[in-house]
Design a protein around this motif. Structure first.
Motif, mmCIF file in Angstrom:
data_model
loop_
_atom_site.group_PDB
_atom_site.id
_atom_site.type_symbol
_atom_site.label_atom_id
_atom_site.label_comp_id
_atom_site.label_asym_id
_atom_site.label_seq_id
_atom_site.Cartn_x
_atom_site.Cartn_y
_atom_site.Cartn_z
ATOM 1 N N UNK A 57 1.595 14.938 -16.105
ATOM 2 C CA UNK A 57 2.364 13.565 -15.542
ATOM 3 C C UNK A 57 2.097 12.381 -16.910
ATOM 4 N N UNK A 58 3.352 11.439 -16.519
ATOM 5 C CA UNK A 58 3.346 10.502 -17.334
ATOM 6 C C UNK A 58 3.202 9.259 -16.526
ATOM 7 N N UNK A 59 1.339 8.870 -17.005
ATOM 8 C CA UNK A 59 1.116 7.829 -16.369
ATOM 9 C C UNK A 59 2.189 6.687 -16.407
ATOM 10 N N UNK A 60 1.760 6.072 -15.314
ATOM 11 C CA UNK A 60 2.563 4.315 -15.524
ATOM 12 C C UNK A 60 4.249 4.629 -14.557
ATOM 13 N N UNK A 61 4.580 6.102 -15.220
ATOM 14 C CA UNK A 61 6.616 6.378 -15.012
ATOM 15 C C UNK A 61 5.765 6.606 -13.328
ATOM 16 N N UNK A 62 6.954 5.983 -11.972
ATOM 17 C CA UNK A 62 6.377 5.946 -10.794
ATOM 18 C C UNK A 62 7.402 7.764 -10.530
ATOM 19 N N UNK A 63 7.884 7.990 -9.600
ATOM 20 C CA UNK A 63 8.544 9.155 -9.298
ATOM 21 C C UNK A 63 8.755 7.859 -8.033
ATOM 22 N N UNK A 64 9.829 8.024 -8.014
ATOM 23 C CA UNK A 64 10.453 7.412 -6.668
ATOM 24 C C UNK A 64 11.041 8.413 -5.615
ATOM 25 N N UNK B 182 0.809 -1.260 -0.006
ATOM 26 C CA UNK B 182 0.105 -0.318 0.230
ATOM 27 C C UNK B 182 0.602 1.131 -0.038
ATOM 28 N N UNK B 183 0.252 2.739 -0.434
ATOM 29 C CA UNK B 183 1.057 3.435 -0.803
ATOM 30 C C UNK B 183 0.357 4.506 -1.408
ATOM 31 N N UNK B 184 0.523 5.834 -1.684
ATOM 32 C CA UNK B 184 0.702 6.475 -3.290
ATOM 33 C C UNK B 184 1.484 6.604 -3.907
ATOM 34 N N UNK B 185 0.762 6.335 -5.246
ATOM 35 C CA UNK B 185 1.592 6.353 -6.581
ATOM 36 C C UNK B 185 1.672 7.981 -7.054
ATOM 37 N N UNK B 186 2.711 8.236 -7.603
ATOM 38 C CA UNK B 186 3.070 9.726 -7.931
ATOM 39 C C UNK B 186 3.645 9.993 -8.927
ATOM 40 N N UNK B 187 3.658 9.703 -10.519
ATOM 41 C CA UNK B 187 3.470 10.183 -12.151
ATOM 42 C C UNK B 187 4.524 11.323 -11.550
ATOM 43 N N UNK B 188 5.977 10.475 -12.913
ATOM 44 C CA UNK B 188 7.085 11.423 -13.916
ATOM 45 C C UNK B 188 5.832 12.249 -13.823
ATOM 46 N N UNK B 189 6.513 13.554 -14.426
ATOM 47 C CA UNK B 189 6.209 14.893 -15.235
ATOM 48 C C UNK B 189 7.036 14.914 -16.448
ATOM 49 N N UNK B 190 6.183 16.143 -17.325
ATOM 50 C CA UNK B 190 7.199 16.499 -17.911
ATOM 51 C C UNK B 190 6.570 17.802 -18.423
ATOM 52 N N UNK B 191 7.900 19.015 -19.187
ATOM 53 C CA UNK B 191 6.685 20.068 -19.231
ATOM 54 C C UNK B 191 5.660 20.169 -21.255
#
Length: 260
Positions: A99-106, A77-86
């Motif tokens: 957001x780049x869905x599926x590309x997890x931001x660690x 369990x946790x909170x998923x946040x995606x990497x972003x691009x401009x």
């Protein structure tokens, strides 16, 4: 069922900062991956940036992938946040973060630590520094224990260290003595490190040495090792005498009593 895997810290020690991190209910994927490697997350704030790979400890990418994939698969369990691009509008006049869905931001994705511990246990993997803080070290390392013995603690810690991180080309006894010389003082109460004598180092190294019969090339140091053996003389003697293997009992190497 697969054999249980035990991942333990070298020497069985927990740095104070690591223990404090483990008190957290939630950590980012980056922080948890670094703790999995027994690294202080504060030492690697830029672990996620490709330009700083030289600062990433060995095994980080594997640890990160293990945790991230479990979070993506909802095994923990946790909170998923995606990497972003401009992103830009067609005219290039305005921009925003997309957001780049599926590309997890660690750095922004978080995991629940109890969930991670339970998931690791389901995989038959025990990571000592993740298992909880109820027992962060062995009893013999507990200075509050009335039976605590600094000599015993230092000797066993040296044995553990050399067993887990042997150095090729150096005798086991020499490695034990070197480690004891450099680290024994921390097992004594403050102000009592003078108890770490050459006699203790040599005797503790002899007792912890599991390779008493030799078998590895030794680097002799007569200044620090009073019991150093002239290997060239031993080698010459072996060439002159040819006979059956020694049948000397192992017990012959044991003293009647521990000299310290």
């Amino acid at each position: 069922m697969a054999d249980k895997i035990n991942i333990s810290m070298v020497d069985g020690y927990y740095s104070p900062s690591t223990v404090l991190w483990l008190l957290a209910e939630d950590l980012t994927v980056r922080q948890a991956a670094l703790l999995l490697l027994n690294e202080d997350p504060e030492d690697y704030p830029d672990a996620e940036y490709p330009d700083n790979h030289r600062q990433v400890p060995s095994g980080y990418q594997a640890a990160r992938q293990v945790i991230a994939s479990a979070l993506l698969a909802k095994k923990i369990t946790g909170v998923r946040a995606w990497k972003t691009k401009t992103a830009y509008d067609p005219d290039g006049l305005e921009s925003w973060q997309e957001e780049i869905e599926g590309d997890l931001c660690a750095n922004r994705s978080t995991i629940n630590m109890e969930s991670l511990r339970a998931w690791l246990a389901s995989k038959n993997v025990t990571v000592e520094q993740f298992a909880g803080l109820s027992r962060t070290s062995d009893d013999f390392l507990d200075r509050e224990d009335p039976s605590y013995s600094p000599k015993l603690a230092a000797t066993i810690a040296a044995w553990r260290h050399v067993k887990q991180s042997p150095i090729n080309g150096l005798s086991i006894k020499r490695q034990l003595a070197d480690w004891l010389q450099a680290n024994s003082a921390r097992f004594w109460p403050d102000g009592m490190d003078s108890k770490v004598t050459d006699t203790f180092v040599n005797e503790a190294a002899r007792i912890a040495n599991w390779d008493a019969e030799g078998g590895r090339p030794a680097i002799s140091d007569t200044k620090n090792d009073k019991s150093a053996v002239d290997l060239s003389e031993r080698s010459s003697a072996n060439r002159r005498t040819v006979g059956p293997p020694s049948t000397r009992s192992f017990s012959a190497d044991l003293d009647d009593e521990i000299p310290f």
